[in-house]
Design a protein around this motif. Structure first.
Motif, PDB file in Angstrom:
ATOM      1  N   VAL A 148      12.236   5.288   1.946  1.00 33.91           N
ATOM      2  CA  VAL A 148      11.796   6.392   2.704  1.00 33.91           C
ATOM      3  C   VAL A 148      11.923   5.999   4.032  1.00 33.91           C
ATOM      4  CG1 VAL A 148       9.756   7.565   2.979  1.00 33.91           C
ATOM      5  CG2 VAL A 148      10.099   6.927   0.687  1.00 33.91           C
ATOM      6  N   VAL A 149      12.377   6.960   4.966  1.00 36.35           N
ATOM      7  CA  VAL A 149      12.297   6.787   6.331  1.00 36.35           C
ATOM      8  C   VAL A 149      11.606   8.108   7.074  1.00 36.35           C
ATOM      9  CG1 VAL A 149      14.331   5.298   6.411  1.00 36.35           C
ATOM     10  CG2 VAL A 149      14.849   7.821   6.557  1.00 36.35           C
ATOM     11  N   VAL A 150      11.479   8.078   8.120  1.00 39.16           N
ATOM     12  CA  VAL A 150      10.899   9.276   8.772  1.00 39.16           C
ATOM     13  C   VAL A 150      11.784   9.762   9.786  1.00 39.16           C
ATOM     14  CG1 VAL A 150       8.553  10.019  10.010  1.00 39.16           C
ATOM     15  CG2 VAL A 150       8.322   8.351   8.406  1.00 39.16           C
ATOM     16  N   ALA A 151      11.571  11.066   9.761  1.00 40.93           N
ATOM     17  CA  ALA A 151      12.461  11.709  10.716  1.00 40.93           C
ATOM     18  C   ALA A 151      11.531  12.905  11.631  1.00 40.93           C
ATOM     19  CB  ALA A 151      13.533  12.534  10.361  1.00 40.93           C
ATOM     20  N   ASN A 152      12.018  12.797  12.764  1.00 41.81           N
ATOM     21  CA  ASN A 152      11.111  13.941  13.636  1.00 41.81           C
ATOM     22  C   ASN A 152      11.788  15.270  13.636  1.00 41.81           C
ATOM     23  OD1 ASN A 152       9.381  12.147  14.676  1.00 41.81           O
ATOM     24  ND2 ASN A 152      10.486  11.691  16.459  1.00 41.81           N
ATOM     25  N   GLN A 164      -0.410  16.302  14.160  1.00 39.14           N
ATOM     26  CA  GLN A 164       0.275  15.989  12.722  1.00 39.14           C
ATOM     27  C   GLN A 164      -0.880  15.941  11.684  1.00 39.14           C
ATOM     28  OE1 GLN A 164       3.506  14.179  11.920  1.00 39.14           O
ATOM     29  NE2 GLN A 164       4.180  13.526  13.825  1.00 39.14           N
ATOM     30  N   ILE A 165      -2.096  15.497  12.113  1.00 33.85           N
ATOM     31  CA  ILE A 165      -2.960  15.215  11.232  1.00 33.85           C
ATOM     32  C   ILE A 165      -3.632  16.743  10.518  1.00 33.85           C
ATOM     33  CG2 ILE A 165      -5.533  14.320  10.847  1.00 33.85           C
ATOM     34  CD1 ILE A 165      -4.643  12.261  13.024  1.00 33.85           C
ATOM     35  N   GLY A 166      -3.075  17.737  11.240  1.00 34.40           N
ATOM     36  CA  GLY A 166      -3.663  18.855  10.934  1.00 34.40           C
ATOM     37  C   GLY A 166      -4.458  19.881  11.998  1.00 34.40           C
ATOM     38  N   SER A 186      -0.154  21.342   6.069  1.00 36.63           N
ATOM     39  CA  SER A 186       0.401  19.932   5.958  1.00 36.63           C
ATOM     40  C   SER A 186      -0.566  18.648   6.948  1.00 36.63           C
ATOM     41  CB  SER A 186       1.679  19.958   6.402  1.00 36.63           C
ATOM     42  OG  SER A 186       1.810  19.940   7.655  1.00 36.63           O
ATOM     43  N   THR A 187      -0.418  17.569   6.346  1.00 34.22           N
ATOM     44  CA  THR A 187      -1.208  16.571   7.116  1.00 34.22           C
ATOM     45  C   THR A 187      -0.504  15.392   6.913  1.00 34.22           C
ATOM     46  OG1 THR A 187      -3.275  15.295   7.537  1.00 34.22           O
ATOM     47  CG2 THR A 187      -2.489  15.818   5.024  1.00 34.22           C
ATOM     48  N   LEU A 188      -0.825  14.106   7.674  1.00 34.68           N
ATOM     49  CA  LEU A 188      -0.271  13.185   7.571  1.00 34.68           C
ATOM     50  C   LEU A 188      -0.630  12.311   6.268  1.00 34.68           C
ATOM     51  CD1 LEU A 188      -0.208  10.924  10.837  1.00 34.68           C
ATOM     52  CD2 LEU A 188       1.724  12.006   9.742  1.00 34.68           C
ATOM     53  N   ARG A 226      14.131   9.101  19.379  1.00 31.59           N
ATOM     54  CA  ARG A 226      14.261  10.715  19.236  1.00 31.59           C
ATOM     55  C   ARG A 226      14.112  11.049  17.462  1.00 31.59           C
ATOM     56  NH1 ARG A 226      18.853  14.620  20.775  1.00 31.59           N
ATOM     57  NH2 ARG A 226      18.365  16.141  19.522  1.00 31.59           N
ATOM     58  N   TYR A 227      14.723  10.081  16.942  1.00 25.63           N
ATOM     59  CA  TYR A 227      14.964  10.442  15.552  1.00 25.63           C
ATOM     60  C   TYR A 227      13.674  10.104  14.777  1.00 25.63           C
ATOM     61  CZ  TYR A 227      19.567  10.883  16.999  1.00 25.63           C
ATOM     62  OH  TYR A 227      20.736  11.171  17.800  1.00 25.63           O
ATOM     63  N   SER A 228      12.800   9.330  14.848  1.00 21.92           N
ATOM     64  CA  SER A 228      11.581   8.975  14.273  1.00 21.92           C
ATOM     65  C   SER A 228      10.835   7.633  14.844  1.00 21.92           C
ATOM     66  CB  SER A 228      12.267   8.529  12.823  1.00 21.92           C
ATOM     67  OG  SER A 228      11.707   7.250  12.543  1.00 21.92           O
ATOM     68  N   GLN A 261       4.576  13.708   6.873  1.00 25.18           N
ATOM     69  CA  GLN A 261       3.656  14.838   6.434  1.00 25.18           C
ATOM     70  C   GLN A 261       3.778  15.105   5.070  1.00 25.18           C
ATOM     71  OE1 GLN A 261       2.321  17.410   8.575  1.00 25.18           O
ATOM     72  NE2 GLN A 261       2.242  15.883  10.000  1.00 25.18           N
ATOM     73  N   PHE A 316       2.822   7.879   6.364  1.00 26.94           N
ATOM     74  CA  PHE A 316       2.823   8.118   8.081  1.00 26.94           C
ATOM     75  C   PHE A 316       3.891   9.240   7.953  1.00 26.94           C
ATOM     76  CE2 PHE A 316       2.959   6.888  12.427  1.00 26.94           C
ATOM     77  CZ  PHE A 316       1.659   6.725  12.628  1.00 26.94           C
ATOM     78  N   LEU A 321       6.262   2.917   2.821  1.00 20.00           N
ATOM     79  CA  LEU A 321       7.069   2.771   4.365  1.00 20.00           C
ATOM     80  C   LEU A 321       6.604   1.588   4.705  1.00 20.00           C
ATOM     81  CD1 LEU A 321       8.027   4.700   6.485  1.00 20.00           C
ATOM     82  CD2 LEU A 321       5.946   4.427   7.566  1.00 20.00           C
ATOM     83  N   ASN A 322       5.855   0.800   4.009  1.00 21.76           N
ATOM     84  CA  ASN A 322       5.504  -0.761   4.710  1.00 21.76           C
ATOM     85  C   ASN A 322       6.356  -1.738   3.691  1.00 21.76           C
ATOM     86  OD1 ASN A 322       3.885   0.478   6.249  1.00 21.76           O
ATOM     87  ND2 ASN A 322       1.924  -0.097   5.229  1.00 21.76           N
ATOM     88  N   SER A 347       7.031  16.554  14.097  1.00 25.31           N
ATOM     89  CA  SER A 347       6.336  16.111  12.768  1.00 25.31           C
ATOM     90  C   SER A 347       7.153  15.075  12.386  1.00 25.31           C
ATOM     91  CB  SER A 347       6.131  17.521  11.847  1.00 25.31           C
ATOM     92  OG  SER A 347       5.188  18.059  12.376  1.00 25.31           O
ATOM     93  N   ASN A 348       6.458  14.107  11.612  1.00 23.73           N
ATOM     94  CA  ASN A 348       7.210  13.181  10.871  1.00 23.73           C
ATOM     95  C   ASN A 348       7.492  13.763   9.423  1.00 23.73           C
ATOM     96  OD1 ASN A 348       6.490  11.687  12.958  1.00 23.73           O
ATOM     97  ND2 ASN A 348       4.901  10.426  11.889  1.00 23.73           N
ATOM     98  N   GLN A 372       0.815  -1.232   0.114  1.00 20.44           N
ATOM     99  CA  GLN A 372      -0.035   0.040  -0.076  1.00 20.44           C
ATOM    100  C   GLN A 372       0.907   1.164   0.243  1.00 20.44           C
ATOM    101  OE1 GLN A 372      -3.015  -0.071   2.935  1.00 20.44           O
ATOM    102  NE2 GLN A 372      -3.226  -2.387   2.672  1.00 20.44           N
ATOM    103  N   ILE A 416       9.792   5.490  13.589  1.00 21.25           N
ATOM    104  CA  ILE A 416       9.684   4.319  12.839  1.00 21.25           C
ATOM    105  C   ILE A 416      10.916   3.213  13.249  1.00 21.25           C
ATOM    106  CG2 ILE A 416       8.522   4.635  10.732  1.00 21.25           C
ATOM    107  CD1 ILE A 416      11.193   4.773   9.322  1.00 21.25           C
ATOM    108  N   THR A 463       0.424  -4.881   7.548  1.00 20.37           N
ATOM    109  CA  THR A 463       1.151  -4.199   6.356  1.00 20.37           C
ATOM    110  C   THR A 463       2.673  -4.342   6.332  1.00 20.37           C
ATOM    111  OG1 THR A 463       0.679  -2.337   7.598  1.00 20.37           O
ATOM    112  CG2 THR A 463      -0.998  -2.996   5.875  1.00 20.37           C
ATOM    113  N   ILE A 464       3.267  -4.531   7.443  1.00 15.22           N
ATOM    114  CA  ILE A 464       4.576  -4.355   7.916  1.00 15.22           C
ATOM    115  C   ILE A 464       5.392  -5.725   7.759  1.00 15.22           C
ATOM    116  CG2 ILE A 464       6.629  -2.948   8.859  1.00 15.22           C
ATOM    117  CD1 ILE A 464       4.091  -1.417  10.061  1.00 15.22           C
TER     118      ILE A 464
END
Lengths: 440, 388
Positions: free
Chosen positions: A151-155, B255-257, A386-388, B59-61, A394, A392, A118-119, A166-167, A115, B63, B156-157
């Motif tokens: 693709v990785v996600v950072a804060n 985050q969702i807005g 922005s949104t998710l 802290r970084y993410s 932004q 997962f 990320l997965n 934010s991701n 899908q 995931i 899914t993962i």
């Protein structure tokens, strides 16, 4: 008999209203302009029309005395149109951003059933099989043009809100990405160098998140990365940070796996061949789609939700506004009852009275619609939010208050005005002259 | 109260107008009810039950997973009562549309999240079943699951070791959420962290954890303990970020807005319109009744009684419309929530919403009635009767 007639009249009226609403939603703007022209010609050329114009003028000249109640119609409708247009602009902006992110001459391959990137996980062997498949365009040296990506996600904190998280997506891309995504342009600084811990940031991400200026450094996965450039792509990729696949993979200990492979196709028609050959390959279990289909699908759920919410809220508010308009217009004809009765007594017929009351309401409604849509346009056109998203992380997008939406808003306004004016107008024409004259 | 019939009669003096106004008010409060439900759906951080809990993530993410050794070190920090382990599973049931909020958790999770109420024998059954799963009441209802059912959940993962992405589970318990639990608590799906690591193609037993759930002895220690936990891994390649559960949830909602902002803006637009509308109606009603009010005064009603009567009329109008609107929202919201197939997890219109709604009705009623009421109070009998 009389009640039966009244009942029939009511049913007829209801049918007219419903028919009007159905026709109104279907009619394009040319049709509405035509209607307006026909009305104008009728008002100038015929006797009835000229009478209508006279009555309307009298009505409009007294609007200033009824400013309080008239503003109810205007503000009420402005509210409906404003909320509707704003919600649709948000949904439209999000969908447009993702739609623009894909095209039909590149394809993306993910692990079956993933899908979103990320997965997904593809090992090096699978990735190699994918790029060798028929239908993939070859570069000058005969190498297929493809980009294995991670693709990785950072804060990262949002701008102006250092405690927020934010991701933000970080994409590892290969050298071929520039050939694959021709719309991506470096607008500041330079591209990252392979093998180094360098990142380039999307324009949207730079605008939304803290600390993404060229020359700054960023700590990711315990390592320091330098930002060397800013790119602009006018789509969802603008929300991302890009680095070299190998560097990102080693920082996040991903070995030689990637999450997706994007390939350039020989032509849009080559997609079917490409997909069929991957599906037939027993070594692979992957999902293949054009980038267009992939990104469009990601916007589907949110866009649909926003549209449904926007229209539901719009309808409920519109009902409120219709009744507000009814109140106002009933009060208005009440106030003008004697004047209207006098006009009818001296020979003005029903049609001019009905049309003029309707015209007045619809003009007020139009004003409300213009104000509502205008305010939303001023505030929200190109407003960045922005949104998710599906990964997962932004997705930065802009509200799009285009002409089509503004037109939708005006149509709603006029429809509310039509219903809000119709009943009072009929009332004005129906009350027996003698009663009306005696009443006040 | 003895004038109630007078107020009532005045209110319905012009039935059509009152009816129209009522519908406008009803529409506004219907919207208010629905929007407030939406807002609270995104606002799960407000529950007071979780004040003594921290969440430690990378802290970084989000995931990135954390080493399992960290858990033992965290337990040694003074003020920490218990440390639980969680992992995101990303489960879907049968169809990608049926997303299930599923987590692999350590067994002490249910002690840390004490709002998850599970019968002791079900808890025991869970501990004894490797593939056991505990599901929330609402979730079980949504898919018609019962205790004893075998449920395949697709991740899914995470594929299993044999490459299969479908994981079999046995439902051994159905929990209820304690009153006051965060919204959505009864929608979750929990299973053994051990089973997850055991059968997972990517994770092996006792190496990594998605995130830690920390329960404190006292909520007052939150800041100190959070700092101590983060200090454990400072400058390592797995630095952590520890925050209170509320802060964690709030950052997710953000985050969702900024849903709250959008909702407030819409409500602002609605109420502005509403005040204008109702205010105008009330002004009209009072203007029309100038004569009657003058008569009332003539026969001995004091100026203040007239003031209160007009105010009461406008408040009554708002309350009738508001109650009908919120009532309707109470009917519609569950229908919408059901229709969205669990995508919009709307809580029913709760006491909070009703209270806020009631305050709004009274306040708007008073504001709207104020001008006409003052006008009525100041009526000069002679002028009014003369029609000047």
């Amino acid at each position: 008999m009389k009640t039966f007639k009244k009942f029939l009249g009511g049913v007829l009226l209801l049918v007219i209203v419903v028919a009007f609403l159905v026709a109104w939603t279907a009619i394009p703007w040319q049709g509405v302009v035509l209607l307006a022209v026909v009305l104008a010609v009728w008002m100038v050329a015929t006797r009835r029309g000229r009478q209508t114009w006279q009555v309307t003028r009298v009505g409009l000249s007294t609007v200033s005395q009824r400013i309080g109640s008239s503003s109810v119609v205007v503000v009420g409708i402005a509210g409906v149109v404003g909320v509707l247009v704003a919600m649709l602009a948000m949904s439209e902006g999000f969908a447009e951003t993702l739609r623009a992110s894909g095209n039909d001459h590149t394809a993306i391959v993910l692990r079956g059933g993933s899908q979103a990137e990320l997965n997904s996980v593809l090992d090096r062997d699978s990735a190699n099989v994918v790029v060798q498949a028929p239908g993939v365009k070859k570069g000058p040296q005969g190498r297929p043009i493809a980009s294995g990506e991670l693709v990785v996600v950072a804060n990262l904190p949002r701008k102006g809100d250092p405690n927020s998280d934010s991701n933000v997506p970080i994409r590892g891309v290969s050298d071929d990405v520039w050939a694959l995504r021709e719309n991506v342009k470096i607008i500041e600084g330079r591209a990252f160098k392979p093998g180094l811990r360098e990142l380039i940031v999307g324009k949207g991400a730079k605008g939304q998140f803290e600390g993404l200026d060229v020359g700054k450094s960023l700590r990711l996965a315990g390592q320091t990365w330098t930002i060397v450039g800013v790119f602009d792509s006018h789509d969802a990729l603008d929300s991302e940070l890009w680095g070299d696949t190998q560097s990102v993979a080693s920082a996040y200990r991903r070995g030689s796996t990637v999450q997706s492979v994007t390939v350039l196709l020989d032509s849009p028609q080559a997609f079917d061949t490409f997909k069929a050959s991957l599906a037939a390959d027993p070594r692979l279990k992957v999902d293949v789609s054009t980038t267009q289909a992939y990104f469009s699908k990601q916007s589907e759920a949110l866009t649909k939700t926003l549209r449904i919410v926007g229209i539901t809220v719009g309808i409920i508010m519109a009902i409120g506004a219709v009744f507000g308009a009814l109140n106002t217009m009933f009060a208005a004809i009440q106030a003008r009852a004697r004047e209207i009765a006098t006009l009818r007594a001296i020979g003005f017929r029903g049609v001019p009275v009905v049309v003029s009351v309707m015209l007045e309401t619809m003009l007020l409604a139009l004003l409300g619609g213009v104000i509502g849509a205008g305010v939303v346009w001023l505030i929200f056109h190109n407003y960045t939010a922005s949104t998710l998203g599906a990964n997962f992380s932004q997705v930065v997008f802009q509200f799009q208050v285009g002409p089509a939406l503004l037109w939708t808003g005006l149509k709603w306004a006029l429809a509310i005005g039509f219903i809000g004016g119709l009943f009072p107008a009929l009332r004005a024409a129906r009350v027996p002259v003698t009663t009306a004259l005696r009443e006040l | 109260m003895k004038y109630f019939h007078l107020i009532w009669a005045a209110l319905f003096r012009r039935k059509a107008r009152t009816f129209f106004t009522l519908i406008s008010i009803l529409a506004a409060f219907l919207l208010f009810g629905m929007l407030d439900a939406t807002r609270s759906a995104f606002d799960s951080g407000d529950s007071v039950i979780g004040v003594d809990r921290l969440i430690t993530t990378s802290r970084y993410s989000i995931i990135q997973s954390l080493p399992v050794s960290l858990g033992e070190q965290m337990k040694a920090i003074p003020g920490v009562k218990d440390v639980g382990e969680s992992n995101w599973f990303g489960g879907i049931y049968q169809d990608p549309k049926n997303f299930v909020l599923s987590f692999a958790v350590s067994d002490n999770y249910f002690d840390i999240y004490h709002e998850i109420q599970l019968a002791p024998e079900q808890r025991k059954a869970y501990e004894n079943t490797r593939t056991g799963a505990i599901v929330g009441e609402a979730l079980a209802k949504r898919f018609g699951w019962k205790i004893g059912d075998k449920i395949p959940l697709q991740s899914t993962i995470f594929p299993q070791r044999n490459g299969d992405k479908t994981w079999p589970f046995d439902i051994v318990g159905i929990y209820t959420a304690a009153p006051g639990a965060a919204n959505g608590t009864d929608q979750q799906f929990f299973f053994h962290h051990k089973y997850f690591e055991d059968a997972n193609a990517f994770r092996s037993i006792g190496t990594t954890v998605g995130w830690y759930n920390v329960r404190l002895n006292s909520a007052n220690d939150a800041d100190r303990v959070a700092k101590a936990i983060d200090a454990l891994s400072a400058n390592s390649d797995h630095e952590t970020k520890t925050q209170t559960e509320q802060a964690f949830n709030a950052s997710f909602a953000k985050q969702i807005g900024d849903i709250g902002l959008i909702v407030t803006a819409i409500m602002g637009a609605v109420f502005f319109t509403l005040i204008l509308l109702t205010g105008n109606t009330m002004a009209q009603a009072v203007r029309e009744r100038t004569n009657e009010l003058a008569v009332l005064k003539t026969i001995g009603f004091s100026s203040h009684s007239v003031l209160y009567m007009v105010l009461a009329e406008s408040v009554l109008l708002l309350v009738i419309g508001g109650v009908l609107g919120l009532g309707l929202a109470g009917v519609i919201v569950p229908i919408v929530a059901k229709g969205s197939g669990g995508m919009l997890n709307l809580p029913p219109v709760g006491t909070q919403t009703w209270l806020l709604g009631a305050v709004l009705m009274l306040v708007i009623g008073a504001i709207v009635g104020a001008l006409p009421a003052l006008r009525a109070m100041r009526l000069n009998i002679v002028d009014a009767l003369a029609g000047r």
